[in-house]
Scaffold this active site. Structure first.
Site, PDB file in Angstrom:
ATOM      1  N   ARG A 101       1.358  -1.613  -0.026  1.00 56.32           N
ATOM      2  CA  ARG A 101       0.189  -0.183  -0.204  1.00 56.32           C
ATOM      3  C   ARG A 101       0.692   1.829  -0.161  1.00 56.32           C
ATOM      4  NH1 ARG A 101      -5.217  -0.022   2.041  1.00 56.32           N
ATOM      5  NH2 ARG A 101      -4.866   1.551   2.918  1.00 56.32           N
ATOM      6  N   ARG A 131       9.825   6.880  -2.633  1.00 60.90           N
ATOM      7  CA  ARG A 131      10.048   8.057  -3.142  1.00 60.90           C
ATOM      8  C   ARG A 131      11.345   8.363  -2.953  1.00 60.90           C
ATOM      9  NH1 ARG A 131       5.131  11.002  -1.658  1.00 60.90           N
ATOM     10  NH2 ARG A 131       3.708   9.213  -2.672  1.00 60.90           N
ATOM     11  N   ARG A 153      -8.721  -7.122  14.171  1.00 63.89           N
ATOM     12  CA  ARG A 153      -8.158  -5.582  14.763  1.00 63.89           C
ATOM     13  C   ARG A 153      -9.440  -4.799  15.641  1.00 63.89           C
ATOM     14  NH1 ARG A 153      -3.854  -7.982  17.642  1.00 63.89           N
ATOM     15  NH2 ARG A 153      -3.221  -5.330  18.285  1.00 63.89           N
ATOM     16  N   ARG A 159      -0.883   6.100  16.924  1.00 65.62           N
ATOM     17  CA  ARG A 159      -0.726   6.515  15.760  1.00 65.62           C
ATOM     18  C   ARG A 159      -1.556   7.992  16.919  1.00 65.62           C
ATOM     19  NH1 ARG A 159      -3.593   5.479  10.122  1.00 65.62           N
ATOM     20  NH2 ARG A 159      -5.370   4.993  11.218  1.00 65.62           N
ATOM     21  N   GLU A 198      -4.472   6.531  19.360  1.00 63.58           N
ATOM     22  CA  GLU A 198      -4.832   5.071  18.498  1.00 63.58           C
ATOM     23  C   GLU A 198      -4.569   3.804  19.028  1.00 63.58           C
ATOM     24  OE1 GLU A 198      -5.887   5.857  14.359  1.00 63.58           O
ATOM     25  OE2 GLU A 198      -5.504   3.279  14.453  1.00 63.58           O
ATOM     26  N   TYR A 246      -9.405  -5.850   3.554  1.00 56.95           N
ATOM     27  CA  TYR A 246      -8.548  -4.575   3.389  1.00 56.95           C
ATOM     28  C   TYR A 246      -9.027  -4.112   3.310  1.00 56.95           C
ATOM     29  CZ  TYR A 246      -5.081  -1.607   5.819  1.00 56.95           C
ATOM     30  OH  TYR A 246      -4.396  -0.716   6.030  1.00 56.95           O
ATOM     31  N   ASP A 252     -10.330  -0.169   1.066  1.00 58.08           N
ATOM     32  CA  ASP A 252     -10.472   1.811   0.967  1.00 58.08           C
ATOM     33  C   ASP A 252     -11.696   2.058   0.854  1.00 58.08           C
ATOM     34  OD1 ASP A 252      -7.734   2.225   2.411  1.00 58.08           O
ATOM     35  OD2 ASP A 252      -6.840   2.380   0.574  1.00 58.08           O
TER      36      ASP A 252
HETATM   37  P1  FAD Z   1     -18.818  -0.521   6.817  1.00 51.37           P
HETATM   38  O1  FAD Z   1     -18.649   1.107   6.965  1.00 51.37           O
HETATM   39  O2  FAD Z   1     -18.245  -1.867   7.656  1.00 51.37           O
HETATM   40  O3  FAD Z   1     -20.319  -1.163   7.013  1.00 51.37           O
HETATM   41  C1  FAD Z   1     -21.360  -1.679   7.105  1.00 51.37           C
HETATM   42  C2  FAD Z   1     -22.021  -1.980   8.179  1.00 51.37           C
HETATM   43  O4  FAD Z   1     -22.584  -2.261   8.685  1.00 51.37           O
HETATM   44  C3  FAD Z   1     -21.839  -1.022   9.799  1.00 51.37           C
HETATM   45  O5  FAD Z   1     -22.079   0.273  10.120  1.00 51.37           O
HETATM   46  C4  FAD Z   1     -22.378  -1.756  10.459  1.00 51.37           C
HETATM   47  O6  FAD Z   1     -22.899  -1.533  11.462  1.00 51.37           O
HETATM   48  C5  FAD Z   1     -23.576  -2.566   9.836  1.00 51.37           C
HETATM   49  N1  FAD Z   1     -23.790  -4.278  10.015  1.00 51.37           N
HETATM   50  C6  FAD Z   1     -23.451  -5.374  10.046  1.00 51.37           C
HETATM   51  N2  FAD Z   1     -24.140  -6.198  10.156  1.00 51.37           N
HETATM   52  C7  FAD Z   1     -25.499  -5.615  10.655  1.00 51.37           C
HETATM   53  C8  FAD Z   1     -26.490  -6.384  11.510  1.00 51.37           C
HETATM   54  N3  FAD Z   1     -27.132  -7.301  11.251  1.00 51.37           N
HETATM   55  N4  FAD Z   1     -27.145  -5.797  10.649  1.00 51.37           N
HETATM   56  C9  FAD Z   1     -27.242  -3.924  10.603  1.00 51.37           C
HETATM   57  N5  FAD Z   1     -26.349  -3.820  10.368  1.00 51.37           N
HETATM   58  C10 FAD Z   1     -25.282  -4.462  10.644  1.00 51.37           C
HETATM   59  N6  FAD Z   1     -10.354   4.314   3.407  1.00 51.37           N
HETATM   60  C11 FAD Z   1     -10.028   4.644   2.403  1.00 51.37           C
HETATM   61  O7  FAD Z   1     -10.010   4.980   1.206  1.00 51.37           O
HETATM   62  N7  FAD Z   1      -9.138   5.863   3.520  1.00 51.37           N
HETATM   63  C12 FAD Z   1      -9.157   5.619   4.869  1.00 51.37           C
HETATM   64  O8  FAD Z   1      -8.154   7.003   5.413  1.00 51.37           O
HETATM   65  C13 FAD Z   1      -9.357   4.572   5.343  1.00 51.37           C
HETATM   66  N8  FAD Z   1      -9.109   5.008   6.672  1.00 51.37           N
HETATM   67  C14 FAD Z   1      -9.207   3.580   7.430  1.00 51.37           C
HETATM   68  C15 FAD Z   1      -9.491   4.270   9.217  1.00 51.37           C
HETATM   69  C16 FAD Z   1      -8.904   2.649   9.475  1.00 51.37           C
HETATM   70  C17 FAD Z   1      -9.115   3.073  11.001  1.00 51.37           C
HETATM   71  C18 FAD Z   1     -10.568   1.750   9.427  1.00 51.37           C
HETATM   72  C19 FAD Z   1     -10.903   0.628  10.142  1.00 51.37           C
HETATM   73  C20 FAD Z   1     -10.806   2.108   7.777  1.00 51.37           C
HETATM   74  C21 FAD Z   1      -9.848   2.553   6.670  1.00 51.37           C
HETATM   75  N9  FAD Z   1     -10.500   3.218   5.585  1.00 51.37           N
HETATM   76  C22 FAD Z   1     -10.437   3.798   4.665  1.00 51.37           C
HETATM   77  C23 FAD Z   1     -11.437   2.116   4.831  1.00 51.37           C
HETATM   78  C24 FAD Z   1     -13.037   1.976   5.497  1.00 51.37           C
HETATM   79  O9  FAD Z   1     -13.351   2.277   6.796  1.00 51.37           O
HETATM   80  C25 FAD Z   1     -14.222   0.834   4.700  1.00 51.37           C
HETATM   81  O10 FAD Z   1     -13.662   0.783   3.058  1.00 51.37           O
HETATM   82  C26 FAD Z   1     -15.471   1.955   4.591  1.00 51.37           C
HETATM   83  O11 FAD Z   1     -15.834   1.875   5.750  1.00 51.37           O
HETATM   84  C27 FAD Z   1     -15.733  -0.192   4.179  1.00 51.37           C
HETATM   85  O12 FAD Z   1     -17.355   0.308   3.854  1.00 51.37           O
HETATM   86  P2  FAD Z   1     -18.596  -0.479   4.399  1.00 51.37           P
HETATM   87  O13 FAD Z   1     -19.939  -0.365   4.097  1.00 51.37           O
HETATM   88  O14 FAD Z   1     -18.117  -1.922   3.875  1.00 51.37           O
HETATM   89  O15 FAD Z   1     -18.625  -1.258   5.427  1.00 51.37           O
HETATM   90  N1  UDP Z   2       3.079   0.597   8.430  1.00 50.21           N
HETATM   91  C1  UDP Z   2       3.955   0.414   9.153  1.00 50.21           C
HETATM   92  N2  UDP Z   2       4.374   2.382   9.964  1.00 50.21           N
HETATM   93  C2  UDP Z   2       4.495   4.107   9.608  1.00 50.21           C
HETATM   94  C3  UDP Z   2       3.300   3.193   8.518  1.00 50.21           C
HETATM   95  C4  UDP Z   2       2.792   1.693   8.183  1.00 50.21           C
HETATM   96  O1  UDP Z   2       4.590  -0.220   9.663  1.00 50.21           O
HETATM   97  O2  UDP Z   2       5.039   4.336   9.782  1.00 50.21           O
HETATM   98  C5  UDP Z   2       2.732  -0.510   7.559  1.00 50.21           C
HETATM   99  C6  UDP Z   2       1.813  -1.511   8.743  1.00 50.21           C
HETATM  100  O3  UDP Z   2       1.503  -2.777   8.987  1.00 50.21           O
HETATM  101  C7  UDP Z   2       0.137  -0.512   8.222  1.00 50.21           C
HETATM  102  C8  UDP Z   2       0.590  -0.468   6.745  1.00 50.21           C
HETATM  103  O4  UDP Z   2       1.941  -0.524   6.584  1.00 50.21           O
HETATM  104  O5  UDP Z   2      -0.674  -1.647   8.842  1.00 50.21           O
HETATM  105  C9  UDP Z   2      -0.307  -0.257   5.478  1.00 50.21           C
HETATM  106  O6  UDP Z   2      -0.218   1.731   6.757  1.00 50.21           O
HETATM  107  P1  UDP Z   2      -1.442   2.720   6.489  1.00 50.21           P
HETATM  108  O7  UDP Z   2      -1.329   3.587   6.645  1.00 50.21           O
HETATM  109  O8  UDP Z   2      -2.343   2.056   5.150  1.00 50.21           O
HETATM  110  O9  UDP Z   2      -2.162   2.107   7.434  1.00 50.21           O
HETATM  111  P2  UDP Z   2      -4.292   2.330   8.293  1.00 50.21           P
HETATM  112  O10 UDP Z   2      -4.491   3.740   7.664  1.00 50.21           O
HETATM  113  O11 UDP Z   2      -5.399   1.775   6.631  1.00 50.21           O
HETATM  114  O12 UDP Z   2      -4.217   1.522   8.666  1.00 50.21           O
END
Ligand code: FAD
Ligand code: UDP
Length: 388
Positions: A173, A177, A249, A279, A300, A348, A350
């Site tokens: 991911r 550079r 996780r 972080r 976090e 995983y 986005d």
């Molecule tokens: P979700 O958003 O998880 O939606 C699923 C929903 O289903 C939930 O709201 C849940 O409550 C509901 N549900 C589950 N079971 C039931 C049930 N039985 N009845 C009713 N409701 C139910 N992506 C990016 O592009 N950029 C980022 O910077 C980025 N940062 C992230 C940081 C973190 C910490 C995390 C965890 C993810 C990040 N992502 C990021 C990924 C992004 O969160 C996901 O791509 C996106 O949320 C996926 O959407 P989804 O609808 O598939 O799932």
């Molecule tokens: N990662 C790391 N050190 C950093 C940043 C990222 O080891 O300073 C690794 C870590 O395993 C992380 C993965 O690279 O889970 C992807 O990073 P990203 O920032 O895309 O994670 P997210 O924002 O999705 O948690």
């Protein structure tokens, strides 16, 4: 075409996008979410300080898909935003992802881009030709010193397992550079919604053929009330955890409010293993067009997801577990249900990939209906890993 009734389980991007596409084609979509808000993990809300907080962790929108950018910008205004991350090693903050500045500061050198590239080539382990694990990928990518300092400790904290057990795709991911460019992502479209993600998802769901039921769990037994179910919840939950729970996780956030500016950047990673958190996110830096006297930070912590915790990151170990294979086989034997999204396909993903896949799934569902064929259980193979 005969109008069908769909139950959409989950009001995150996956569920909302599918509901919208089906509704626009004349079908009805009843959307359920256990949470009291839409947008799933992308939910944002204003804190009492006025700062827009990313409730479930930092979310930056970035995509290479033109049609995904067009889709999301139909439903809300996106502000220009370039994500910049810093990474602490010891008591020094470096630019992340790895670039010319980081290489020169870490090694105490003054390399030109070409010199830095040649230098990293001497460090990178070229004997690893087909990296299977995160560690292989790291050593092949940047060599032992940078890998140990920036990736090994952070990754152990984030994933709770040794990096030799994790797939190479997690590290793939991040870019490397040999310029001073410190933008976290390479994609042509990047932004943050002017008013947060939640109003965008609300707008997607705002259609006469869609009804939304929040704070409502959908039970599998309700499926018979609809022509078809789109399940974006955890795939193992659909089957009552029959083969045990898939590993995730979860995250704990410690919120702090203070005056002024806490760290001067949106995300500061802590790479040392002995620091207990991964972080710190300072939310107001996601909206540089706003002004706030106070600031809200999230420290976090990552840990194994328990039965009553929110699942965040699917842990995809190199050795694929039989459990997931069992759930996928079970799912393929079902009729009347489609599994979609981060939890439904245990990947995983986005946001942009989620939207891309939901749009494609809706198109394929409508086609299946037109030709009187069964709607498939999956539109992407959950055993095939994440696509970016
Ligand atoms: P979700 O958003 O998880 O939606 C699923 C929903 O289903 C939930 O709201 C849940 O409550 C509901 N549900 C589950 N079971 C039931 C049930 N039985 N009845 C009713 N409701 C139910 N992506 C990016 O592009 N950029 C980022 O910077 C980025 N940062 C992230 C940081 C973190 C910490 C995390 C965890 C993810 C990040 N992502 C990021 C990924 C992004 O969160 C996901 O791509 C996106 O949320 C996926 O959407 P989804 O609808 O598939 O799932
Ligand atoms: N990662 C790391 N050190 C950093 C940043 C990222 O080891 O300073 C690794 C870590 O395993 C992380 C993965 O690279 O889970 C992807 O990073 P990203 O920032 O895309 O994670 P997210 O924002 O999705 O948690």
């Amino acid at each position: 075409m005969l109008a069908r009734s769909f139950a959409i389980v989950g009001a995150g991007f996956s569920g909302a996008v599918v509901a919208r596409q089906l509704a626009e084609a004349g079908h009805t979509a009843t959307v359920f979410d256990t949470r009291d808000h839409v947008a799933g993990n992308c939910h944002t809300e204003r804190h009492k300080t006025g700062v827009m907080v990313h409730t479930y962790g930092p979310h930056i929108f970035h995509t290479q898909h033109e049609h995904v950018w067009e889709f999301i910008t139909r439903f809300g205004s996106m502000m220009p935003y370039r994500h910049r991350v810093r990474a602490m090693v010891g008591d020094k903050a470096f630019q992340m992802p790895m670039n010319l500045t980081l290489i020169n500061e870490f090694f105490g050198t003054n390399f030109s881009p070409a010199e830095a590239e040649a230098f990293i080539a001497t460090k990178a382990d070229s004997t690893i030709t087909n990296p299977a694990s995160f560690e292989d990928q790291g050593l092949r990518f940047v060599g032992r010193e940078l890998y140990d300092a920036f990736f090994a400790g952070y990754t152990k904290k984030q994933w709770g397992v040794d990096p030799t057990e994790l797939p190479a795709s997690i590290l793939a991911r991040l870019p490397l550079r040999f310029t001073a460019d410190d933008s976290y992502f390479n994609h042509p479209h990047q932004g943050i919604p002017e008013h947060g993600y939640t109003p965008i998802v609300q707008a997607i769901l705002d259609h006469e053929n869609i009804s939304v039921h929040l704070s409502t769990r959908f039970e599998r037994e309700q499926a018979s009330e609809y022509d078809h179910v789109v399940w974006t919840g955890p795939i193992d939950a659909y089957f009552g955890f029959e083969f045990g729970r898939l590993a995730y996780r979860t995250l704990d956030f410690e919120q702090h409010v203070s005056d002024g500016d806490f760290q001067g950047c949106p995300v500061l990673n802590y790479c040392d293993e002995q620091v207990p958190f991964t972080r710190i996110t300072e939310h107001k830096h996601f909206a540089p067009w706003e002004n706030h006297d106070q600031t809200v930070t999230y420290t976090e912590y990552s840990r194994l997801c328990g039965d009553n915790d929110t699942p965040y990151y699917p842990i995809r170990l190199v050795k694929e577990t039989d459990q997931l294979v069992n759930y996928v086989h079970q799912a393929r034997a079902q009729k009347g249900v489609t599994f979609l999204g981060r939890l439904g396909t245990y990947r995983y993903l986005d946001m942009d990939v989620t939207i891309h896949e939901a749009l494609a799934a809706a198109t394929a569902m409508l086609k299946a209906l037109e030709s009187n064929q069964d709607i498939p259980q999956f539109f992407t193979d959950p055993l095939g890993g994440a696509k970016h």
